[in-house]
Design an enzyme around this catalytic site. Structure first.
Site, PDB file in Angstrom:
ATOM      1  N   LYS A 103     -57.949 -23.868-120.041  1.00 45.57           N
ATOM      2  CA  LYS A 103     -59.294 -23.586-120.540  1.00 45.57           C
ATOM      3  C   LYS A 103     -59.952 -24.864-121.280  1.00 45.57           C
ATOM      4  CE  LYS A 103     -58.135 -20.564-124.555  1.00 45.57           C
ATOM      5  NZ  LYS A 103     -59.106 -20.164-125.617  1.00 45.57           N
ATOM      6  N   TYR A 153     -69.323 -46.800-144.353  1.00 47.00           N
ATOM      7  CA  TYR A 153     -70.744 -46.144-144.936  1.00 47.00           C
ATOM      8  C   TYR A 153     -70.352 -45.392-146.081  1.00 47.00           C
ATOM      9  CZ  TYR A 153     -72.915 -46.440-140.257  1.00 47.00           C
ATOM     10  OH  TYR A 153     -73.588 -47.039-139.256  1.00 47.00           O
TER      11      TYR A 153
HETATM   12  C1  LIG Z   1     -56.551 -14.731-124.783  1.00 47.59           C
HETATM   13  C2  LIG Z   1     -55.908 -15.820-125.114  1.00 47.59           C
HETATM   14  N1  LIG Z   1     -54.298 -16.158-124.556  1.00 47.59           N
HETATM   15  C3  LIG Z   1     -53.950 -17.215-124.707  1.00 47.59           C
HETATM   16  C4  LIG Z   1     -54.320 -18.283-125.358  1.00 47.59           C
HETATM   17  C5  LIG Z   1     -53.597 -19.505-125.618  1.00 47.59           C
HETATM   18  O1  LIG Z   1     -53.276 -19.532-126.945  1.00 47.59           O
HETATM   19  P1  LIG Z   1     -52.404 -20.937-127.592  1.00 47.59           P
HETATM   20  O2  LIG Z   1     -53.208 -22.152-127.206  1.00 47.59           O
HETATM   21  O3  LIG Z   1     -52.253 -20.566-129.013  1.00 47.59           O
HETATM   22  O4  LIG Z   1     -51.010 -20.816-127.056  1.00 47.59           O
HETATM   23  C6  LIG Z   1     -55.631 -18.111-126.020  1.00 47.59           C
HETATM   24  C7  LIG Z   1     -56.209 -19.112-126.493  1.00 47.59           C
HETATM   25  O5  LIG Z   1     -56.997 -19.301-127.427  1.00 47.59           O
HETATM   26  C8  LIG Z   1     -56.455 -16.994-125.669  1.00 47.59           C
HETATM   27  O6  LIG Z   1     -57.715 -17.021-126.072  1.00 47.59           O
END
Ligand SMILES: Cc1ncc(COP(=O)(O)O)c(C=O)c1O
Length: 370
Positions: A35, A260
């Site tokens: 994602k 800045y």
């Molecule tokens: C539902 C879910 N599963 C797995 C993950 C993966 O987590 P991580 O990046 O800590 O391994 C996430 C990430 O936010 C998540 O929202």
């Protein structure tokens, strides 16, 4: 390609980290969580490289899932938060997506849609109180889903609130609630159901249910979810190197101020490098004086406020030796992104995820897979 800021992503490092996650939990199948553009690493490039190995991918939105299918990714894809609109269930059927279900609304949309979906992940709220349902509702949902002819397999899923903190017993409490719910589902005549509980921190450090599905995200990119420990120290291979070049050099006199707000003041005579990278690229404006980087493989540190397109830095252990055109590693194998995140008062998740589209992205497969 004039401006030298480049995010170089080693796709073999990501494959290595995926395989490493599976080695740590050998009884489980694994989603590769891609994602948010694969945590800033490029979802399509990453998914293409992992498609033969990955049991499945996981994303947060149907747009992310469709983009992967349009790029000819064939592995199953899970929507981690489920659907946001009723119509998405039709798209799930069309593209073969799997989905989480976390609410009555999502369930009602699913039943109304008459869509057929291979796997549904019922999300149990074991204590994080963000998404999901209680045990009683989960038992009822699973009963409804199993007696519908719209789904082949139902899995019970939860997410940990504190798995990155090994001294916090919340994870044990969440696991206990999870197993109680699995037991109740079995007693209701709809079990056993497979489990999906583990993010990176849980995969690496907690004892999680055998079988089922793990969901590694951050660790795929070679980054540690634990404070004070780098991904490399955990046996991961950092996947992204953010590098740029020195574009200007000047000699500062003791007392000269920089950038800045003139927030940095030279405590001795030394050179100052100006580097092509800024918050417009994703290098956080909050990054504090002293944040590590390497200039021409020499340790250096941020000196002065981060601008939109530029940062300024000095060598850590020397007052001279910088030249225009030298390579600067902002994070990567020699400069842990976790340490830069500490100086920016944030976490490495945010640093890589909020990279903008402005750096050049370069993909390579240098990491030697065993
Ligand atoms: C539902 C879910 N599963 C797995 C993950 C993966 O987590 P991580 O990046 O800590 O391994 C996430 C990430 O936010 C998540 O929202």
């Amino acid at each position: 390609m004039a401006r030298p800021l480049t995010a170089t992503v080693d796709l073999n490092a990501i494959l290595h980290n995926y395989r490493y996650a599976k080695k740590l939990q050998p009884s489980c199948k694994a989603f590769a969580v891609v994602k948010s553009n694969a945590y800033g690493h490029g979802a399509i490039e990453v998914a293409k490289h992992l498609d033969d190995d990955a049991d499945a991918f996981a994303v947060a939105t149907i747009e992310e899932a469709i983009a992967l299918r349009e790029a000819d990714i064939v592995s199953p894809i899970l929507l981690l938060e489920g659907v946001f609109e009723a119509d998405e269930w039709r798209l799930c059927e069309e593209h073969g997506f799997w989905s989480a279900i976390e609410s009555d609304t999502q369930l009602a949309w699913f039943l109304d849609s008459k869509a057929n979906v291979e796997k549904i992940f019922v999300k149990l709220d074991t204590g994080m109180h963000r998404l999901g349902m209680d045990q009683e509702a989960a038992v009822a949902f699973i009963d409804t889903l199993k007696s519908s002819d719209q789904v082949d397999d139902v899995i019970l899923m939860t997410h940990f609130a504190c798995a990155d903190d090994l001294s916090d017993i919340t994870t044990m409490e969440q696991l206990t609630r999870f197993e109680q719910a699995r037991h109740a589902i079995e007693k209701s005549g709809n079990g056993p159901v497979d489990a999906s509980v583990a993010n990176s921190a849980a995969i690496m450090k907690w004892s999680v249910p055998e079988g089922g599905w793990i969901r590694p995200g951050l660790m795929l990119y070679g980054i540690s979810p634990f404070s004070g420990v780098t991904g490399q120290q955990l046996g991961l291979a950092p996947a992204m190197t953010l590098s740029s070049k020195v574009i200007s050099v000047r000699a500062l006199k003791k007392g000269d101020k920089v950038g800045y707000g003139l927030s940095y003041e030279a405590s001795e005579d030394h050179q100052l490098a100006t580097i092509a990278a800024g918050y417009g690229d994703g290098y956080p404006r909050t990054t504090a004086y002293g944040a590590p980087m390497n200039i021409n493989a020499m340790p250096a540190m941020l000196a002065g406020r981060v601008s939109m397109d530029m940062i300024t830095a000095r060598l850590t252990n020397a007052t001279s030796g910088i030249e225009i055109g030298q390579t600067v590693e902002l994070w990567g194998s020699n400069v842990p992104v976790e340490e830069v995140a500490d100086f920016a008062d944030t976490i490495a998740y945010e640093l890589v995820t909020r990279m903008t589209s402005r750096p050049h992205y370069k993909y390579e497969t240098r990491f030697e897979l065993k």
